[in-house]
Design a protein around this motif. Sequence first.
Motif, PDB file in Angstrom:
ATOM      1  N   MET A   1     -85.408  14.352 -35.899  1.00 39.37           N
ATOM      2  CA  MET A   1     -84.850  14.914 -34.673  1.00 39.37           C
ATOM      3  C   MET A   1     -84.162  13.827 -33.848  1.00 39.37           C
ATOM      4  N   GLN A   2     -84.790  12.648 -33.780  1.00 35.08           N
ATOM      5  CA  GLN A   2     -84.183  11.569 -32.999  1.00 35.08           C
ATOM      6  C   GLN A   2     -82.795  11.232 -33.537  1.00 35.08           C
ATOM      7  N   GLU A   3     -82.656  11.175 -34.849  1.00 38.04           N
ATOM      8  CA  GLU A   3     -81.362  10.883 -35.463  1.00 38.04           C
ATOM      9  C   GLU A   3     -80.354  11.998 -35.159  1.00 38.04           C
ATOM     10  N   CYS A   4     -80.805  13.229 -35.183  1.00 40.19           N
ATOM     11  CA  CYS A   4     -79.899  14.353 -34.905  1.00 40.19           C
ATOM     12  C   CYS A   4     -79.407  14.310 -33.459  1.00 40.19           C
ATOM     13  N   ILE A   5     -80.261  13.897 -32.531  1.00 38.30           N
ATOM     14  CA  ILE A   5     -79.832  13.764 -31.133  1.00 38.30           C
ATOM     15  C   ILE A   5     -78.695  12.744 -31.036  1.00 38.30           C
ATOM     16  N   LEU A   6     -78.828  11.636 -31.745  1.00 39.96           N
ATOM     17  CA  LEU A   6     -77.768  10.611 -31.754  1.00 39.96           C
ATOM     18  C   LEU A   6     -76.490  11.144 -32.398  1.00 39.96           C
ATOM     19  N   VAL A   7     -76.627  11.902 -33.475  1.00 34.89           N
ATOM     20  CA  VAL A   7     -75.455  12.495 -34.140  1.00 34.89           C
ATOM     21  C   VAL A   7     -74.766  13.484 -33.204  1.00 34.89           C
ATOM     22  N   MET A   8     -75.538  14.289 -32.477  1.00 42.76           N
ATOM     23  CA  MET A   8     -74.938  15.254 -31.555  1.00 42.76           C
ATOM     24  C   MET A   8     -74.154  14.531 -30.456  1.00 42.76           C
ATOM     25  N   GLU A   9     -74.707  13.430 -29.958  1.00 38.75           N
ATOM     26  CA  GLU A   9     -73.975  12.672 -28.930  1.00 38.75           C
ATOM     27  C   GLU A   9     -72.664  12.145 -29.497  1.00 38.75           C
ATOM     28  N   LYS A  10     -72.726  11.592 -30.688  1.00 42.22           N
ATOM     29  CA  LYS A  10     -71.515  11.078 -31.339  1.00 42.22           C
ATOM     30  C   LYS A  10     -70.483  12.197 -31.537  1.00 42.22           C
ATOM     31  N   MET A  11     -70.929  13.356 -31.989  1.00 42.85           N
ATOM     32  CA  MET A  11     -70.004  14.464 -32.256  1.00 42.85           C
ATOM     33  C   MET A  11     -69.409  15.038 -30.965  1.00 42.85           C
ATOM     34  N   PHE A  12     -70.224  15.167 -29.924  1.00 39.55           N
ATOM     35  CA  PHE A  12     -69.686  15.671 -28.655  1.00 39.55           C
ATOM     36  C   PHE A  12     -68.644  14.703 -28.079  1.00 39.55           C
ATOM     37  N   ARG A  13     -68.905  13.413 -28.207  1.00 36.60           N
ATOM     38  CA  ARG A  13     -67.923  12.422 -27.732  1.00 36.60           C
ATOM     39  C   ARG A  13     -66.650  12.491 -28.575  1.00 36.60           C
ATOM     40  N   SER A  14     -66.818  12.669 -29.868  1.00 33.63           N
ATOM     41  CA  SER A  14     -65.674  12.800 -30.773  1.00 33.63           C
ATOM     42  C   SER A  14     -64.861  14.046 -30.430  1.00 33.63           C
ATOM     43  N   LEU A  15     -65.549  15.129 -30.125  1.00 33.37           N
ATOM     44  CA  LEU A  15     -64.882  16.373 -29.723  1.00 33.37           C
ATOM     45  C   LEU A  15     -64.093  16.148 -28.429  1.00 33.37           C
ATOM     46  N   ALA A  16     -64.694  15.450 -27.480  1.00 42.34           N
ATOM     47  CA  ALA A  16     -64.018  15.179 -26.203  1.00 42.34           C
ATOM     48  C   ALA A  16     -62.778  14.302 -26.392  1.00 42.34           C
ATOM     49  N   ARG A  17     -62.794  13.420 -27.385  1.00 44.58           N
ATOM     50  CA  ARG A  17     -61.640  12.557 -27.657  1.00 44.58           C
ATOM     51  C   ARG A  17     -60.570  13.266 -28.493  1.00 44.58           C
ATOM     52  N   GLY A  18     -60.835  14.485 -28.918  1.00 44.22           N
ATOM     53  CA  GLY A  18     -59.866  15.232 -29.714  1.00 44.22           C
ATOM     54  C   GLY A  18     -59.907  14.909 -31.194  1.00 44.22           C
ATOM     55  N   GLU A  19     -60.952  14.231 -31.640  1.00 39.33           N
ATOM     56  CA  GLU A  19     -61.078  13.896 -33.055  1.00 39.33           C
ATOM     57  C   GLU A  19     -61.699  15.028 -33.864  1.00 39.33           C
ATOM     58  N   CYS A  20     -62.218  15.990 -33.168  1.00 36.22           N
ATOM     59  CA  CYS A  20     -62.806  17.180 -33.800  1.00 36.22           C
ATOM     60  C   CYS A  20     -62.133  18.423 -33.238  1.00 36.22           C
ATOM     61  N   VAL A  21     -62.138  19.449 -34.020  1.00 36.08           N
ATOM     62  CA  VAL A  21     -61.630  20.744 -33.582  1.00 36.08           C
ATOM     63  C   VAL A  21     -62.766  21.746 -33.756  1.00 36.08           C
ATOM     64  N   GLN A  22     -63.044  22.489 -32.696  1.00 40.12           N
ATOM     65  CA  GLN A  22     -64.093  23.502 -32.756  1.00 40.12           C
ATOM     66  C   GLN A  22     -63.582  24.759 -32.056  1.00 40.12           C
ATOM     67  N   PRO A  23     -62.859  25.602 -32.811  1.00 34.93           N
ATOM     68  CA  PRO A  23     -62.345  26.833 -32.206  1.00 34.93           C
ATOM     69  C   PRO A  23     -63.483  27.743 -31.757  1.00 34.93           C
ATOM     70  N   LEU A  24     -63.161  28.647 -30.875  1.00 33.63           N
ATOM     71  CA  LEU A  24     -64.159  29.634 -30.460  1.00 33.63           C
ATOM     72  C   LEU A  24     -64.634  30.419 -31.667  1.00 33.63           C
ATOM     73  N   ARG A  25     -65.875  30.798 -31.639  1.00 36.07           N
ATOM     74  CA  ARG A  25     -66.418  31.591 -32.735  1.00 36.07           C
ATOM     75  C   ARG A  25     -65.810  32.984 -32.733  1.00 36.07           C
ATOM     76  N   SER A  26     -65.739  33.558 -33.905  1.00 39.17           N
ATOM     77  CA  SER A  26     -65.274  34.939 -34.048  1.00 39.17           C
ATOM     78  C   SER A  26     -66.473  35.806 -34.412  1.00 39.17           C
ATOM     79  N   ILE A  27     -66.493  36.990 -33.860  1.00 39.68           N
ATOM     80  CA  ILE A  27     -67.588  37.914 -34.142  1.00 39.68           C
ATOM     81  C   ILE A  27     -67.000  39.245 -34.601  1.00 39.68           C
ATOM     82  N   MET A  28     -67.529  39.734 -35.685  1.00 42.62           N
ATOM     83  CA  MET A  28     -67.139  41.050 -36.175  1.00 42.62           C
ATOM     84  C   MET A  28     -68.359  41.962 -36.070  1.00 42.62           C
TER      85      MET A  28
END
Length: 168
Positions: A1-28
């Motif tokens: 879990m500790q490692e996943c918390i660090l990964v989430m921080e890295k990914m959220f920062r990456s998303l904020a820098r525009g290095e990731c794309v996360q479109p809105l979810r689609s629901i059917m």
Amino acid sequence: MQECILVMEKMFRSLARGECVQPLRSIMWLPDRKGLLGMMPGYDKTAAVMGIKLISVFHGNKEKGHPSHQGVVVLFDSNNGQPLMIFDASEKTALRTAAASALATKLLSRDDSGSLSIIGSGEQAERHIDSILLVRKIRKINIWSRNEKNATSLAGKISCRYSIPISV
């Protein structure tokens, strides 16, 4: 879990820098409204992967002995489209959601926060308690649930692992 918390921080920062794309979810929604199919795509330029989480949600499943949320995550190489892996979404979702909540707690709550209140006693509650205890020195846990029996059961599980007063 500790490692996943660090990964989430890295990914959220990456998303904020525009290095990731996360479109809105689609629901059917299914026409009879008894369930739905959810689709959550994402792309990480730095890791060169793209993927999608596909879930079905059928709230009536609990009465039939099945989870209400079921799904898979599929990852692809974003350089050539080659599938890399397919895995069950339940465990990954529980881990990721709790890690993201712990990160939010770490960044947004006071350092001396000592009380944790959990609303609900379902699939995610125990993981949230475990993850938040990694980022804050919690001295008291409050659990609320629509089902007092479930909340009491969760309190019993948690009290076996941690020496923290728990109120239901």
